[in-house]
Scaffold this motif. Structure first.
Motif, PDB file in Angstrom:
ATOM      1  N   MET A  78     -39.516   9.971  17.502  1.00  0.00           N
ATOM      2  CA  MET A  78     -39.673  10.547  16.062  1.00  0.00           C
ATOM      3  C   MET A  78     -38.820  11.774  16.010  1.00  0.00           C
ATOM      4  N   ILE A  79     -38.851  12.587  17.149  1.00  0.00           N
ATOM      5  CA  ILE A  79     -38.072  13.980  16.925  1.00  0.00           C
ATOM      6  C   ILE A  79     -36.716  13.578  16.946  1.00  0.00           C
ATOM      7  N   GLU A  80     -36.270  12.729  17.620  1.00  0.00           N
ATOM      8  CA  GLU A  80     -34.800  12.384  17.990  1.00  0.00           C
ATOM      9  C   GLU A  80     -34.302  11.831  16.761  1.00  0.00           C
ATOM     10  N   ASN A  81     -35.106  10.742  15.932  1.00  0.00           N
ATOM     11  CA  ASN A  81     -34.681  10.175  14.710  1.00  0.00           C
ATOM     12  C   ASN A  81     -34.415  11.175  13.976  1.00  0.00           C
ATOM     13  N   PHE A  82     -35.255  12.399  13.762  1.00  0.00           N
ATOM     14  CA  PHE A  82     -34.788  13.250  12.780  1.00  0.00           C
ATOM     15  C   PHE A  82     -33.734  14.252  13.155  1.00  0.00           C
ATOM     16  N   THR A  83     -33.744  14.673  14.178  1.00  0.00           N
ATOM     17  CA  THR A  83     -32.779  15.763  14.434  1.00  0.00           C
ATOM     18  C   THR A  83     -31.331  15.025  14.520  1.00  0.00           C
ATOM     19  N   ALA A  86     -27.666  11.667  11.069  1.00  0.00           N
ATOM     20  CA  ALA A  86     -26.350  12.220  10.720  1.00  0.00           C
ATOM     21  C   ALA A  86     -26.299  13.090   9.481  1.00  0.00           C
ATOM     22  N   PRO A  87     -26.685  12.551   8.454  1.00  0.00           N
ATOM     23  CA  PRO A  87     -26.868  13.696   7.255  1.00  0.00           C
ATOM     24  C   PRO A  87     -27.278  14.878   7.388  1.00  0.00           C
ATOM     25  N   LEU A  88     -28.367  15.350   8.142  1.00  0.00           N
ATOM     26  CA  LEU A  88     -28.929  16.314   8.310  1.00  0.00           C
ATOM     27  C   LEU A  88     -27.987  17.568   8.557  1.00  0.00           C
ATOM     28  N   GLY A  89     -27.267  17.243   9.796  1.00  0.00           N
ATOM     29  CA  GLY A  89     -26.490  18.682  10.247  1.00  0.00           C
ATOM     30  C   GLY A  89     -25.390  18.737   9.418  1.00  0.00           C
ATOM     31  N   GLU A 194     -25.173   5.757   9.120  1.00  0.00           N
ATOM     32  CA  GLU A 194     -26.634   5.405   9.837  1.00  0.00           C
ATOM     33  C   GLU A 194     -26.523   3.745   9.439  1.00  0.00           C
ATOM     34  N   ALA A 195     -26.263   3.484   8.281  1.00  0.00           N
ATOM     35  CA  ALA A 195     -26.660   1.942   7.870  1.00  0.00           C
ATOM     36  C   ALA A 195     -25.545   1.259   8.195  1.00  0.00           C
ATOM     37  N   ALA A 196     -24.149   1.632   8.698  1.00  0.00           N
ATOM     38  CA  ALA A 196     -23.229   0.735   8.973  1.00  0.00           C
ATOM     39  C   ALA A 196     -23.287   0.553  10.727  1.00  0.00           C
ATOM     40  N   LYS A 197     -24.172   1.587  11.209  1.00  0.00           N
ATOM     41  CA  LYS A 197     -24.360   1.278  12.791  1.00  0.00           C
ATOM     42  C   LYS A 197     -25.306  -0.077  13.158  1.00  0.00           C
ATOM     43  N   ILE A 198     -26.026  -0.396  12.065  1.00  0.00           N
ATOM     44  CA  ILE A 198     -26.972  -1.566  12.154  1.00  0.00           C
ATOM     45  C   ILE A 198     -25.862  -2.690  12.630  1.00  0.00           C
ATOM     46  N   PHE A 353     -37.619   5.915   8.684  1.00  0.00           N
ATOM     47  CA  PHE A 353     -37.610   4.803   7.989  1.00  0.00           C
ATOM     48  C   PHE A 353     -36.486   3.815   8.454  1.00  0.00           C
ATOM     49  N   ILE A 354     -35.108   4.566   8.319  1.00  0.00           N
ATOM     50  CA  ILE A 354     -34.082   3.708   8.841  1.00  0.00           C
ATOM     51  C   ILE A 354     -34.037   3.506  10.252  1.00  0.00           C
ATOM     52  N   ALA A 355     -34.614   4.409  11.232  1.00  0.00           N
ATOM     53  CA  ALA A 355     -34.557   3.963  12.673  1.00  0.00           C
ATOM     54  C   ALA A 355     -35.684   2.930  12.804  1.00  0.00           C
ATOM     55  N   TYR A 356     -36.753   2.984  12.199  1.00  0.00           N
ATOM     56  CA  TYR A 356     -37.531   1.585  12.257  1.00  0.00           C
ATOM     57  C   TYR A 356     -37.053   0.377  12.009  1.00  0.00           C
ATOM     58  N   PHE A 357     -36.247   0.258  10.660  1.00  0.00           N
ATOM     59  CA  PHE A 357     -35.333  -0.825  10.469  1.00  0.00           C
ATOM     60  C   PHE A 357     -34.491  -1.115  11.105  1.00  0.00           C
TER      61      PHE A 357
END
Length: 504
Positions: A78-83, A86-89, A194-198, A353-357
């Protein structure tokens, strides 16, 4: 506030507003979406669903997030998904610089002076240009430019609602167009990556990947907004015959003109240094082969832009006396980060959401099977992209947040279109023109009520229907023109950004 109730279109808009208002806040929406992925992964696992990875050829099972393994993943990631999202920083770094420039008053000064100093014959196009470029100040442009434009139009004897209309239309559409790379570019590019990494872990979408398309869009939208205002909006409104309105003109801070001049000189010096640092083939900012595309320069464009805006903002702030010490710099940057608090909260839910997907392999399953279906019905060409643009333009009537809508769509459409050979940055460009075209006519746009308040200063009988009727010509023209523009780029092989073509 009056709302027109008669007529099919007004009934349709009232229905859209009613349905849209029932949707939860974007943060809660993505919490529900994350829970939905958990339930969906459990259902998929019951049927032993599998998919073959298009890159590695590996057979992947749909992993159950409701299992013990899934629960461990949810808790430990959960924490790693957030921190690690990519867009956050990227966005927060950009807003440190842009926010400082805004807080010291430079962006406000530049916007006001550009509009108020424009000659009468150029006024409409100046407002349109400033509106489009206003996304430098993010959403603040839609609160600053329309009332300012209305005031200037009124002072020169033109209908104030025409000024308000072109100001709101151009600033609302400006989220796709800018001569500079801004925070919106960083935000969308991060979600696209993030989406392309799928599909491909090595795929990177940079904030510069739609830059060339954005530059051309500035001039297209500026011309269209000015033309529609002069040829359709003003003739329809006629001569202003409302009550006299008292308008206040905000005084500039001491040395504002000198501060702006010094800031522009500092910007030119900074850009010259950047050019010199990249201009030589042996530059460390170029690739090992000496190329600019791709290169560390493009990959690191956000830090470079951060220092550009810091240079400009500090120079202006020092000159006008708003920055007297390093403490002031830190204080203004902290204020800018306060404005980003809502975004940070939203990103927490989006990242889960994206990480679970992605972890459950539902994302790649949807991409592969969706692409195979589109190929089976022979719907894979540019018509598919136009269909996607229209779909997103209609989605704007339900979800107005550009970042939330892209976070919802990107994990589905980016990998699916990658399977059909389309570059994520091309899909992103298609999304942007759809999102920007119709957000000025949806009743759910949060700034519409604020703009309506400004409108009622000049016309007390104006309602939501009045504002939407003024915005419709702009919205339709922008959408048609942007579809034509993306077709020109597509068929002429014009890059959308440095080294970016429609295909991977």
């Amino acid at each position: 506030m009056e709302t027109a109730k008669k007529g099919f279109f007004n009934k349709f808009l009232n229905g859209v507003e009613k349905v849209g208002n029932k949707l939860p806040d974007p943060f809660i929406l993505f919490v529900y979406m994350a829970l939905g992925v958990i339930v969906l992964s459990w259902i998929f696992s019951l049927f032993n669903a599998q998919v073959t990875h298009p890159g590695t050829g590996e057979t992947l099972d749909i992993k159950n997030l409701a299992s013990g393994e899934g629960l461990r993943y949810i808790v430990t990631s959960m924490i790693e998904n957030f921190t690690g999202f990519a867009p956050l920083g990227i966005v927060l770094a950009m807003m440190l610089g842009i926010g400082l420039t805004e807080k010291v008053g430079m962006l406000d000064y530049a916007i006001r002076k550009t509009i108020m100093k424009s000659p009468p014959w150029l006024l409409t196009y100046s407002v349109a240009f400033v509106g489009v470029m206003g996304n430098l100040a993010s959403d603040a442009a839609m609160l600053l430019i329309p009332p300012l434009a209305a005031m200037v139009f009124y002072k020169v004897g033109r209908h104030p609602l025409a000024g308000l209309a072109v100001g709101y239309a151009s600033s609302g559409a400006g989220f796709t167009a800018n001569l500079l790379i801004v925070g919106t570019d960083a935000l969308l590019a991060g979600i696209s990556t993030e989406a392309a990494k799928i599909i491909d872990d090595t795929m990177l979408v940079t904030p510069a990947d739609n830059w060339y398309f954005n530059i051309v869009s500035v001039f297209v939208i500026t011309f269209l907004a000015g033309f529609i205002t002069s040829k359709f909006i003003e003739p329809r409104l006629g001569k202003y015959s409302g009550e006299a309105v008292e308008v206040d003109v905000e005084e500039d801070p001491p040395n504002a003109g000198k501060g702006f001049r010094n800031a522009m000189i500092a910007a030119l010096v900074f850009l010259l240094l950047v050019f010199l640092s990249v201009g030589f083939q042996w530059s460390p900012l170029r690739s090992e082969e000496g190329k600019v595309i791709p290169s560390p320069f493009l990959t690191g464009i956000v830090p470079i832009l951060l220092f550009l805006f810091l240079t400009v903002g500090i120079t202006y702030g020092v000159t006008v006396g708003k920055i007297k010490s390093g403490k002031d710099i830190a204080g203004y940057m902290a204020e800018a980060m306060k404005d980003m608090s809502g975004y940070i909260v939203l990103i927490f839910a989006i990242s889960q959401f994206i990480a679970y997907f992605n972890w459950s392999n539902i994302g790649i399953w949807v991409a592969v099977n969706g692409a195979e279906f589109l190929e089976s019905v022979n719907f894979t060409g540019i018509g598919l992209i136009i269909g996607y643009i229209i779909f997103t333009a209609l989605m704007n009537f339900l979800i107005t947040s550009g970042s939330a809508k892209w976070a919802l769509e990107a994990p589905i459409f980016v990998p699916m279109f990658m399977q059909l050979g389309y570059h994520p940055a091309f899909t992103q460009a298609a999304y942007r023109i759809a999102d920007s075209s119709t957000n000025i006519v949806t009743p759910l746009m949060p700034y519409m009520v604020v703009v309506l308040t400004f409108m009622q200063k000049y016309d007390k009988k104006a309602g939501i229907g009045t504002l939407i009727s003024l915005m419709l010509p702009y919205s339709m023209a922008f959408l048609i023109a942007w579809i034509i523009l993306i077709l020109i780029f597509f068929y002429a092989g014009i890059p959308f950004g440095p080294g970016i073509t429609p295909y991977i």
